[in-house]
Design an enzyme around this catalytic site. Structure first.
Site, PDB file in Angstrom:
ATOM      1  N   CYS A   1       0.678  -1.228   0.304  1.00 45.40           N
ATOM      2  CA  CYS A   1      -0.388  -0.259  -0.066  1.00 45.40           C
ATOM      3  C   CYS A   1       0.723   1.292   0.238  1.00 45.40           C
ATOM      4  O   CYS A   1       2.437   1.193   0.199  1.00 45.40           O
ATOM      5  CB  CYS A   1      -1.175   0.110   1.376  1.00 45.40           C
TER       6      CYS A   1
ATOM      7  N   GLU B   1       1.186   3.791   2.281  1.00 47.87           N
ATOM      8  CA  GLU B   1       1.680   3.784   3.127  1.00 47.87           C
ATOM      9  C   GLU B   1       3.249   3.045   4.162  1.00 47.87           C
ATOM     10  O   GLU B   1       3.891   3.523   4.098  1.00 47.87           O
ATOM     11  CB  GLU B   1       0.302   3.535   4.149  1.00 47.87           C
TER      12      GLU B   1
ATOM     13  N   ARG C   1     -10.926  10.559  -5.041  1.00 43.28           N
ATOM     14  CA  ARG C   1     -11.232   9.650  -3.395  1.00 43.28           C
ATOM     15  C   ARG C   1     -11.693  10.737  -2.476  1.00 43.28           C
ATOM     16  O   ARG C   1     -12.404   9.992  -1.597  1.00 43.28           O
ATOM     17  CB  ARG C   1     -10.859   8.358  -3.988  1.00 43.28           C
TER      18      ARG C   1
ATOM     19  N   CYS D   1      -4.969   0.535   5.705  1.00 45.33           N
ATOM     20  CA  CYS D   1      -6.069  -0.570   6.359  1.00 45.33           C
ATOM     21  C   CYS D   1      -5.646  -1.266   7.315  1.00 45.33           C
ATOM     22  O   CYS D   1      -4.792  -1.272   7.905  1.00 45.33           O
ATOM     23  CB  CYS D   1      -6.228  -1.741   4.399  1.00 45.33           C
TER      24      CYS D   1
ATOM     25  N   CYS E   1      -1.768  -1.932   7.358  1.00 41.85           N
ATOM     26  CA  CYS E   1      -1.442  -0.557   6.860  1.00 41.85           C
ATOM     27  C   CYS E   1      -0.841  -0.613   8.668  1.00 41.85           C
ATOM     28  O   CYS E   1       0.054   0.524   9.298  1.00 41.85           O
ATOM     29  CB  CYS E   1      -1.711   0.225   6.388  1.00 41.85           C
TER      30      CYS E   1
ATOM     31  N   TYR F   1      -1.149  -6.366  19.413  1.00 43.33           N
ATOM     32  CA  TYR F   1      -0.053  -6.652  19.638  1.00 43.33           C
ATOM     33  C   TYR F   1       1.375  -5.700  19.114  1.00 43.33           C
ATOM     34  O   TYR F   1       0.833  -5.104  18.188  1.00 43.33           O
ATOM     35  CB  TYR F   1       0.186  -7.545  18.681  1.00 43.33           C
TER      36      TYR F   1
ATOM     37  N   TRP G   1       4.655  -4.766  18.076  1.00 40.83           N
ATOM     38  CA  TRP G   1       5.731  -5.222  17.613  1.00 40.83           C
ATOM     39  C   TRP G   1       6.937  -4.898  18.355  1.00 40.83           C
ATOM     40  O   TRP G   1       8.204  -5.460  18.531  1.00 40.83           O
ATOM     41  CB  TRP G   1       6.054  -5.619  15.907  1.00 40.83           C
TER      42      TRP G   1
END
Length: 145
Positions: free
Chosen positions: A56, A58, A84, A90, A93, A127, A129
């Site tokens: 994506c 991002e 748009r 998403c 991301c 979570y 990371w």
């Protein structure tokens, strides 16, 4: 915590919209992203769609920013081609953005309801990371982290 959008945020949206309008062509590049670093630089990128799951906008932005020496993104926005407008990140991301920039602000909302929110507001109780990485570094033998 939701905050009102500022002038700088409008500048970021305009930067992404310009890239979406001028650089997104065909089905391979349909989204643009713009990110602002803590020192005020704006970095832009486009997605690289591919049937195998290309990145994506991002995620491309994270790499583009790093290639330019910008490792401290403060705010990010994604804008779709063909007018748009602002498109929220998403799920993948959201997770990656949280992992790289836990204090990141993200611009979301329709044109008449734009707002800036924390990445943690978009991905609550996730979570983290980065916490895993910190634990591994703390427990690594000297000279290996």
């Amino acid at each position: 915590m939701t905050t009102q959008i500022s002038h700088v945020d409008h500048e970021l949206i305009q930067a992404a919209a310009h890239v979406a309008a001028t650089r997104c062509r065909g089905d391979n590049h349909t989204m643009a992203a713009a990110g602002r670093t803590r020192d005020g630089r704006i970095v832009t990128a486009v997605n690289a769609y591919h049937f195998t799951g290309g990145p994506c906008a991002e995620l491309v932005l994270i790499g583009t920013a790093a290639a330019q020496g910008a490792y401290d993104l403060d705010t990010i926005v994604a804008v779709g081609d063909r007018d748009r407008g602002v498109v929220p990140p998403c799920g993948r991301c959201r997770q990656v953005l949280l992992d790289y920039f836990p204090a990141l602000k993200v611009i979301v909302g329709a044109s008449d309801r734009l707002r800036t929110v924390s990445i943690t507001d978009l991905l609550p109780e996730s979570y983290v990371w980065a916490d895993h990485q910190l634990d591994a570094e703390e427990n690594a033998p000297l000279g290996t982290s």
